[in-house]
Design an enzyme around this catalytic site. Structure first.
Site, mmCIF file in Angstrom:
data_model
loop_
_atom_site.group_PDB
_atom_site.id
_atom_site.type_symbol
_atom_site.label_atom_id
_atom_site.label_comp_id
_atom_site.label_asym_id
_atom_site.label_seq_id
_atom_site.Cartn_x
_atom_site.Cartn_y
_atom_site.Cartn_z
ATOM 1 N N GLU A 82 0.823 -1.215 0.000
ATOM 2 C CA GLU A 82 0.000 0.000 0.000
ATOM 3 C C GLU A 82 0.854 1.262 0.000
ATOM 4 O O GLU A 82 1.676 1.462 0.898
ATOM 5 C CB GLU A 82 -0.928 0.016 1.219
ATOM 6 C CG GLU A 82 -1.872 1.209 1.221
ATOM 7 C CD GLU A 82 -2.947 1.115 2.286
ATOM 8 O OE1 GLU A 82 -3.493 2.158 2.658
ATOM 9 O OE2 GLU A 82 -3.234 -0.001 2.748
ATOM 10 N N LYS A 260 -7.913 -0.219 11.290
ATOM 11 C CA LYS A 260 -7.231 -0.675 10.073
ATOM 12 C C LYS A 260 -5.992 0.176 9.832
ATOM 13 O O LYS A 260 -4.953 -0.333 9.408
ATOM 14 C CB LYS A 260 -8.183 -0.589 8.886
ATOM 15 C CG LYS A 260 -7.655 -1.247 7.607
ATOM 16 C CD LYS A 260 -6.938 -0.293 6.686
ATOM 17 C CE LYS A 260 -6.503 -0.952 5.388
ATOM 18 N NZ LYS A 260 -5.714 -0.060 4.524
ATOM 19 N N ASP A 276 3.359 -14.115 12.220
ATOM 20 C CA ASP A 276 2.028 -14.516 11.780
ATOM 21 C C ASP A 276 1.083 -13.309 11.784
ATOM 22 O O ASP A 276 0.581 -12.902 12.830
ATOM 23 C CB ASP A 276 1.494 -15.605 12.722
ATOM 24 C CG ASP A 276 0.208 -16.236 12.229
ATOM 25 O OD1 ASP A 276 -0.499 -15.610 11.410
ATOM 26 O OD2 ASP A 276 -0.117 -17.351 12.669
ATOM 27 N N HIS A 375 -2.191 10.180 -0.019
ATOM 28 C CA HIS A 375 -2.319 8.790 -0.443
ATOM 29 C C HIS A 375 -2.403 8.683 -1.957
ATOM 30 O O HIS A 375 -1.735 7.856 -2.573
ATOM 31 C CB HIS A 375 -3.560 8.183 0.199
ATOM 32 C CG HIS A 375 -3.771 6.740 -0.142
ATOM 33 N ND1 HIS A 375 -3.047 5.726 0.455
ATOM 34 C CD2 HIS A 375 -4.598 6.138 -1.032
ATOM 35 C CE1 HIS A 375 -3.435 4.565 -0.044
ATOM 36 N NE2 HIS A 375 -4.372 4.790 -0.946
#
Length: 425
Positions: A82, A260, A276, A375
């Site tokens: 991202e 998030k 993990d 972004h």
């Protein structure tokens, strides 16, 4: 002492960046050759890691700069696809440096395994029988991993819960295990399987599930930082960030996106170090459910007495330095070396600091210019490349996409066509 404040790092070539990282980590530059996809994880190694291997998927590996954690400057490897994530974390860490960077702490590395016992006639009495056999069951579990016990880990307690379900009332025994510098899944699962039959006989029922829980609420990492009000953008921006964070605290719809943003940073470091990601994400989101059963934000933002913004984050952090891909994946091994950590707790604390930095950067952007400006300017590069822009054409196409506020594939193709037509005249 080497510094993580590397001005102009993004403007250097990949080779120059790698050389700076090697110098900071105190390793030979050749040791970081595994960061090149041609020298990293090979097919033969991959074939030993999972089943049915047909290839290897590459993920960009970046380095976040400017981080000071507990007084030590660190460069943080982050694996993510991202755009803006690495840049945002680095910028947030730069602002946090004004007041000393990030302060972190953590609990002991405690993981739990559950043993489900079904068809128990007297659950209340069964619970007490299991607790009466606590020492026997703990000893049996510890026999499964003498090395762990030797290093100071092992079972710390046995807890027995009664869980009301649709079918019946289940007796659930929890092994509470100090796993030291391991993530701990294999160790606690082996222990749970070892005590299952004996626990079932004591309880007078049949054992079913024997597995760890990823709700690692006894293995917490914490990070806090003071973000200078002037560097943030002034008192009004600080107040707006507090308002934005308050909505995440109160509203699960906002909390999901807020969290998030935290995980953008956390998952990138967890992945880079071969840990993990699914376990850490499951633990984080389960921890976001408060005592009233409502999903809420993992972080908090407040204004201190001096008017600065204070950010805090606490969440489960089940990561390790021994076992798993951390010890098998060559890139993960070097990423850990770059971080310079010697314990799983230290790794978890740095990861948590990155999560807080990422969260601050996102909320600040939302409270000021909006998330899309920074972004999308970075995303525009991906869109331009996908449209077929060459290295020579890239800057011009990106500039047009951002200026037109239309970072889309169709518009990139149109802009590219126009630029090529002009060049051909």
């Amino acid at each position: 002492m080497s510094t993580s404040r590397l001005a102009g790092f993004k403007d250097r070539s990949i080779a120059q960046r790698r050389a700076l990282v090697a110098a900071h980590a105190g390793v030979d530059e050749d040791a970081l050759a595994v960061f090149d996809p041609r020298a990293g994880l090979g097919l033969e190694q991959a074939d030993h890691m999972i089943e049915n291997v047909v290839g290897v998927l590459g993920i960009p590996l970046g380095v976040a700069t400017n981080f000071t954690v507990n007084g030590r400057d660190v460069l943080v490897p982050m694996a993510t696809e991202e755009p803006s994530v690495v840049a945002a974390a680095s910028n947030a860490a730069r602002i946090a440096r004004v007041h000393g960077g990030f302060t972190t702490s953590s609990t002991d590395p405690i993981m739990q395994a559950q043993v489900q016992i079904v068809d128990v006639a007297d659950p209340e009495a069964a619970r007490l029988r299991l607790l009466e056999a606590r020492h026997e069951l703990i000893a049996l579990a510890n026999e499964q991993d003498p090395r762990l016990v030797e290093f100071g880990g092992g079972v710390r307690d046995l807890v027995v819960r009664l869980v009301e379900a649709r079918e019946q009332r289940y007796v659930v025994a929890h092994l509470v295990v100090d796993v030291r510098d391991a993530m701990g899944a294999n160790a606690v699962n082996t222990m749970a399987e070892a005590i299952a039959d004996r626990a079932g006989r004591i309880a007078g029922g049949r054992t079913l599930l024997r597995i760890l829980t990823n709700k690692a609420d006894l293995r917490l990492s914490r990070a806090r930082a003071v973000f200078d009000a002037e560097s943030v953008g002034g008192a009004e921006v600080v107040a707006d960030i507090v308002h934005a964070a308050a909505l995440a605290d109160a509203d699960p719809y906002r909390a999901a996106t807020h969290n998030k943003g935290i995980m953008n940073g956390i998952t990138a470091v967890v992945l880079a170090t071969g840990n993990d990601t699914r376990a850490v994400e499951a633990g984080a989101h389960s921890h976001a459910v408060n005592d009233q059963g409502r999903y809420t934000s993992l972080s908090r933002f407040e204004q201190d007495a001096d008017g600065n913004l204070v950010g805090t984050l606490e969440l489960p952090m089940a990561v390790g330095l021994v076992g798993g891909a951390t010890k098998v994946h060559p890139v993960a091994q070097r990423a850990v070396q770059v971080l310079g950590v010697s314990t799983a707790a230290e790794l978890g604390e740095i990861i948590t600091a990155v999560g807080l930095a990422q969260n601050f950067a996102a909320v600040r952007a939302l409270a000021t210019e909006g998330i899309q400006r920074g972004h999308m300017s970075l995303h525009a590069r991906n869109v331009a490349v996908a449209a077929g822009a060459t290295e020579a054409e890239l800057a011009a196409v990106v500039a047009r996409l951002v200026a037109d506020k239309a970072v889309r594939a169709d518009h990139a193709e149109k802009v590219l066509s126009e630029l090529r037509a002009e060049a051909g005249r």
